[in-house]
Write a protein that holds these residues in place. Structure first.
Motif, PDB file in Angstrom:
ATOM      1  N   PHE A   1       0.710  -1.464  -0.146  1.00  0.00           N
ATOM      2  CA  PHE A   1      -0.083  -0.026  -0.059  1.00  0.00           C
ATOM      3  C   PHE A   1       0.729   1.011  -0.014  1.00  0.00           C
ATOM      4  CE2 PHE A   1      -2.429  -3.282   2.238  1.00  0.00           C
ATOM      5  CZ  PHE A   1      -3.570  -3.400   1.514  1.00  0.00           C
TER       6      PHE A   1
ATOM      7  N   ILE B   1      -3.499   0.054   4.913  1.00  0.00           N
ATOM      8  CA  ILE B   1      -3.408   1.040   4.574  1.00  0.00           C
ATOM      9  C   ILE B   1      -3.062   2.321   5.652  1.00  0.00           C
ATOM     10  CG2 ILE B   1      -5.922   2.381   3.932  1.00  0.00           C
ATOM     11  CD1 ILE B   1      -6.866  -0.542   3.390  1.00  0.00           C
TER      12      ILE B   1
ATOM     13  N   ASP C   1      -3.804   6.114   0.737  1.00  0.00           N
ATOM     14  CA  ASP C   1      -4.138   5.041   0.056  1.00  0.00           C
ATOM     15  C   ASP C   1      -5.611   5.854   0.086  1.00  0.00           C
ATOM     16  OD1 ASP C   1      -2.480   2.671  -0.065  1.00  0.00           O
ATOM     17  OD2 ASP C   1      -1.912   3.465   1.815  1.00  0.00           O
TER      18      ASP C   1
ATOM     19  N   ASN D   1      -8.064   7.065  -2.428  1.00  0.00           N
ATOM     20  CA  ASN D   1      -9.641   5.698  -2.830  1.00  0.00           C
ATOM     21  C   ASN D   1     -10.490   5.656  -3.533  1.00  0.00           C
ATOM     22  OD1 ASN D   1     -11.821   7.851  -2.007  1.00  0.00           O
ATOM     23  ND2 ASN D   1     -12.464   6.581  -0.490  1.00  0.00           N
TER      24      ASN D   1
ATOM     25  N   TRP E   1      -2.253  -2.892  -6.175  1.00  0.00           N
ATOM     26  CA  TRP E   1      -3.010  -2.340  -5.138  1.00  0.00           C
ATOM     27  C   TRP E   1      -4.332  -2.111  -5.300  1.00  0.00           C
ATOM     28  CZ3 TRP E   1      -5.550   2.557  -5.559  1.00  0.00           C
ATOM     29  CH2 TRP E   1      -5.383   3.109  -4.298  1.00  0.00           C
TER      30      TRP E   1
ATOM     31  N   PHE F   1      -6.910  -3.529  -1.526  1.00  0.00           N
ATOM     32  CA  PHE F   1      -7.365  -2.671  -1.784  1.00  0.00           C
ATOM     33  C   PHE F   1      -8.609  -2.735  -1.192  1.00  0.00           C
ATOM     34  CE2 PHE F   1      -9.247   2.172  -0.658  1.00  0.00           C
ATOM     35  CZ  PHE F   1      -9.221   2.000   0.123  1.00  0.00           C
TER      36      PHE F   1
END
Length: 223
Positions: free
Chosen positions: A142, A148, A152, A156, A186, A190
């Protein structure tokens, strides 16, 4: 227990960022849904400067602007840290958060609100910025490291909203694993985090929302 409320919109990545931070910290909160086409007196009262979501209410105190709110949440509430303790790493996290806010968001808006040659330039600008993020993620899971973090959360919208808007607008940004392998990895990591799954709206719901919004705007413009 501290009273926490969030004035936001389910379709806003900025509102989502505040919810993500609160969930990472394990903070209970009330979400107050705002209709951004008909802003409530409460929103106009609590954020008279920008008249935007999100707004955080904590024990009677109010705070607008997502990046400001994220840092406040990290400082006030115990639990999972959003910013690293090391001063240099904290500065880097703030740099990348500002990168998304000051560079990426304006470029994405230009793609959305322009046509023809101007839009093509904006699309190329977005691609160049995607390359920058992809390069930064070469040796990281991340942007915040192994977990996170602020950057990050601030970025978003790249994980979901950019692809949705590109689909709705019918533009090609080339966000493929071949061109952006680290970024795509990523995005997958995520989006697979439980807190993100709990917070983000379903993609099809977001697509339908923006399709309706853009058609309505086009109809108004033609009248």
């Amino acid at each position: 227990m501290a009273e926490v409320k969030v004035l936001g919109s389910w379709a806003s990545p900025y509102s989502a960022s505040v919810e993500i931070a609160l969930k990472l910290k394990g903070v209970e909160y009330e979400f107050i849904q705002e209709d951004l086409s008909n802003k409530s007196p409460l929103l106009l009262k609590y954020n008279p400067v920008h008249k935007k979501v999100p707004v955080l209410l904590h024990n009677g105190n109010l705070l607008p602007e997502s990046l400001v709110i994220l840092e406040y949440i990290d400082e006030v509430f115990p639990g999972t840290p959003i910013l690293p303790k090391d001063p240099y790493q904290r500065a880097l996290a703030r740099f990348w958060a500002k990168f998304f806010d000051d560079k990426f968001s304006p470029a994405a808006r230009k793609v959305r609100y322009t046509k023809g040659e101007e839009q093509e330039k904006a699309k190329e600008e977005v691609r160049e910025l995607l390359k920058v993020v992809d390069n930064e993620l070469k040796k990281k899971k991340f942007l915040g490291g192994e977990t996170i973090g602020l950057a990050d959360i601030a970025g978003n919208f790249v994980a979901l909203w950019v692809g949705v808007l590109a689909e709705v607008l019918g533009v090609e940004l080339g966000m493929t694993e071949q061109k952006f392998p680290n970024l795509c990895r990523w995005m997958e990591d995520f989006l697979n985090c439980n807190v993100i799954k709990e917070t983000f709206p379903p993609r099809d719901k977001l697509v339908a929302h923006y399709n309706k919004r853009f058609k309505s705007a086009a109809a108004s413009a033609s009248e």
